[in-house]
Design an enzyme around this catalytic site. Structure first.
Site, PDB file in Angstrom:
ATOM      1  N   HIS A  94       0.866  -1.178   0.000  1.00 24.19           N
ATOM      2  CA  HIS A  94       0.000   0.000   0.000  1.00 24.19           C
ATOM      3  C   HIS A  94       0.908   1.234   0.000  1.00 24.19           C
ATOM      4  CE1 HIS A  94      -2.750   2.959   1.879  1.00 24.19           C
ATOM      5  NE2 HIS A  94      -3.746   2.170   1.542  1.00 24.19           N
ATOM      6  N   GLN A 144      -4.327  -5.035   7.010  1.00 21.89           N
ATOM      7  CA  GLN A 144      -5.292  -6.036   6.524  1.00 21.89           C
ATOM      8  C   GLN A 144      -5.106  -7.384   7.217  1.00 21.89           C
ATOM      9  OE1 GLN A 144      -7.756  -5.196   4.609  1.00 21.89           O
ATOM     10  NE2 GLN A 144      -7.031  -3.206   3.923  1.00 21.89           N
ATOM     11  N   LYS A 171     -10.516  -0.581  10.677  1.00 17.89           N
ATOM     12  CA  LYS A 171     -10.711  -1.744   9.799  1.00 17.89           C
ATOM     13  C   LYS A 171     -11.068  -2.983  10.601  1.00 17.89           C
ATOM     14  CE  LYS A 171      -7.279  -0.174   6.429  1.00 17.89           C
ATOM     15  NZ  LYS A 171      -8.015   0.204   5.219  1.00 17.89           N
ATOM     16  N   CYS A 182      -4.746   2.435  -3.637  1.00 14.83           N
ATOM     17  CA  CYS A 182      -3.490   2.933  -3.037  1.00 14.83           C
ATOM     18  C   CYS A 182      -2.362   1.927  -3.212  1.00 14.83           C
ATOM     19  CB  CYS A 182      -3.655   3.266  -1.561  1.00 14.83           C
ATOM     20  SG  CYS A 182      -4.834   4.572  -1.262  1.00 14.83           S
TER      21      CYS A 182
HETATM   22  N1  PMP Z   1      -1.706  -0.639   4.564  1.00 14.38           N
HETATM   23  C1  PMP Z   1      -2.657  -1.404   4.039  1.00 14.38           C
HETATM   24  C2  PMP Z   1      -2.310  -2.776   3.544  1.00 14.38           C
HETATM   25  C3  PMP Z   1      -3.958  -0.919   3.945  1.00 14.38           C
HETATM   26  O1  PMP Z   1      -4.923  -1.675   3.403  1.00 14.38           O
HETATM   27  C4  PMP Z   1      -4.254   0.374   4.433  1.00 14.38           C
HETATM   28  C5  PMP Z   1      -5.647   0.950   4.345  1.00 14.38           C
HETATM   29  N2  PMP Z   1      -6.237   0.915   3.100  1.00 14.38           N
HETATM   30  C6  PMP Z   1      -3.221   1.124   4.986  1.00 14.38           C
HETATM   31  C7  PMP Z   1      -1.959   0.578   5.041  1.00 14.38           C
HETATM   32  C8  PMP Z   1      -3.445   2.493   5.525  1.00 14.38           C
HETATM   33  O2  PMP Z   1      -4.286   2.447   6.643  1.00 14.38           O
HETATM   34  P1  PMP Z   1      -4.845   3.799   7.294  1.00 14.38           P
HETATM   35  O3  PMP Z   1      -5.420   4.590   6.171  1.00 14.38           O
HETATM   36  O4  PMP Z   1      -5.865   3.316   8.273  1.00 14.38           O
HETATM   37  O5  PMP Z   1      -3.687   4.477   7.940  1.00 14.38           O
END
Ligand code: PMP
Length: 405
Positions: free
Chosen positions: A123, A203, A226, A364
């Site tokens: 991500h 995740q 999440k 992302c």
């Molecule tokens: N890493 C992963 C694998 C994610 O899926 C996400 C959220 N989509 C994030 C990081 C970022 O998380 P947050 O926006 O809650 O900081």
């Protein structure tokens, strides 16, 4: 393994009974954020209406109560992830902040030419903080590729370590592919080379049981929103030996021992990394999300979600032109797909008209999209409250909509 009473669970989530575009909501965007059970919402309300006071500051009763609630949450998180001590549990704004904290603070020790190992499935939250560090430290980023099923090339991973490697950082579970990476094995290899590891558990934490001591992770980060908890808070687990050596990430109140214009000393762990007033309301309410997960047991939750994912995948594969990205045998949580050359955005928009909420786009993870040579996918992702009937609604609507193109 126990089978869960999903209808009873759904009753805790009023949002699941609402309609969207005149149709019952089918919420399949859980990887972006899960819904929140009433026990968590009630806790937020209770904390605002009964115990709101700033933490660690006052001698008065409310402040003591608010502090106790927050520190109880820290103990509960410690137990949940099996950390050794509460000093290793830092409250953050979420996964993103946790990774930025480690990159900025742990990264202080890196020198020009040092190397960091990431993977192509990361991500952006586990790419960009390291790139920021790259800019002012001159470090190199090495990237592990995947195979066609979306599994990491572990031979390549091992081959990337050399005497300039200072860190490895990778996802526990891919938010696009669902691949569950063999983190324990990967960490053991890195440690044999003397390299510390950060695991992005955004995740992983919602679907798998987390034991940071069994993984032997140096850092493990995740987000409450999440995993049925409030938005705006998360956790950075770090081994005490590292956290003690690391300089503060931000300065301000809460993180100091004594401040003077002649020099300031910092608070002990975990407060050294918690500058400013924390989101004590939501941190305290997060305990109720952990209660929720504990009550239903993460193993039962995971097996229900896996059954939904396998059932839906099988039905989807009957659709001509269906391409699923991420077919590792060891996967959880999500199904990313494209159908023929239909733009994901168009299909996502039409599914929304049928009440089905899915995510479309690059999730992302643009380097991963580039790896597949696609601009994006549609992603359906599951949580404990989803049902097989919802999977059928999703599949039937998908089949019907595809005929329009
Ligand atoms: N890493 C992963 C694998 C994610 O899926 C996400 C959220 N989509 C994030 C990081 C970022 O998380 P947050 O926006 O809650 O900081």
């Amino acid at each position: 393994m126990e089978s869960l009473d999903i209808q009873k669970i759904r009753e805790e989530f009023p949002i699941l009974s609402r309609e969207v575009n005149g149709k019952p909501l089918v919420y399949f965007d859980n990887a972006a954020t899960s819904q929140t059970p009433m026990r968590v919402v009630d806790a937020v309300l209770h904390n605002y209406t009964h115990t709101k006071a700033n933490v660690h500051r006052g001698v008065h009763t409310l402040s003591q109560e608010a502090t106790d609630l927050q520190e109880e949450a820290r103990r509960r998180v410690r137990d949940y992830i099996n950390a050794e001590s509460i000093e290793e549990v830092i409250f953050t704004r979420g996964t993103t902040e946790g990774i930025n904290l480690v990159a900025a603070s742990f990264g202080e020790r890196f020198r020009e030419g040092d190397e960091i190992i990431l993977t192509v499935m990361e991500h952006h939250a586990n790419i960009v903080p390291w790139q920021l560090l790259q800019r002012h430290k001159g470090i190199k980023i090495r990237v592990v590729d995947i195979n066609d099923r979306g599994e990491l090339n572990l031979d390549q991973y091992r081959s990337l370590f050399n005497d300039r490697t200072v860190m490895a950082s990778f996802a526990h579970v891919s938010n696009v592919l669902g691949t569950i990476n063999p983190v324990k094995e990967m960490i053991a290899y890195a440690h044999a080379k003397g390299v510390p590891v950060l695991v992005d558990g955004a995740q992983g934490a919602p679907h798998l049981s987390i034991d940071v001591r069994d993984f032997d992770a140096d850092f493990y980060v995740f987000s409450s929103h999440k995993m049925y908890g409030p938005a705006g808070i998360g956790v950075l687990y770090g081994k005490k030996k590292w956290l003690e050596e690391m300089p503060p990430y931000q300065g301000g109140g809460e993180m100091i021992e004594h401040v003077s214009f002649n020099g300031t000393t910092f608070a002990s762990l975990p407060f050294k990394f918690e500058a400013g007033t924390p989101d004590f309301i939501d941190i305290a309410a997060f305990v109720k999300a952990l209660d929720f997960i504990k009550e239903y047991d993460i193993r039962n939750i995971a097996s229900h979600e896996e059954a939904l994912m396998r059932y839906t995948t099988e039905k989807m594969l009957e659709i001509p032109g269906m391409r699923i990205f991420g077919t590792a045998p060891h996967k959880c949580g999500v199904i990313s797909f494209l159908v023929n050359d239909i733009h994901p955005y168009d299909l996502g928009l039409l599914l929304d008209k049928t009440g089905v909420a899915v995510r479309t786009g690059h999730h992302c993870a643009q380097p991963l999209m580039e790896r597949f040579g696609i601009p994006g996918t549609i992603r359906a992702s599951f949580a404990v409250y989803n049902t097989f009937e919802e999977c059928d609604i999703f599949i039937n609507n998908l089949k019907r909509l595809i005929t329009f193109f």
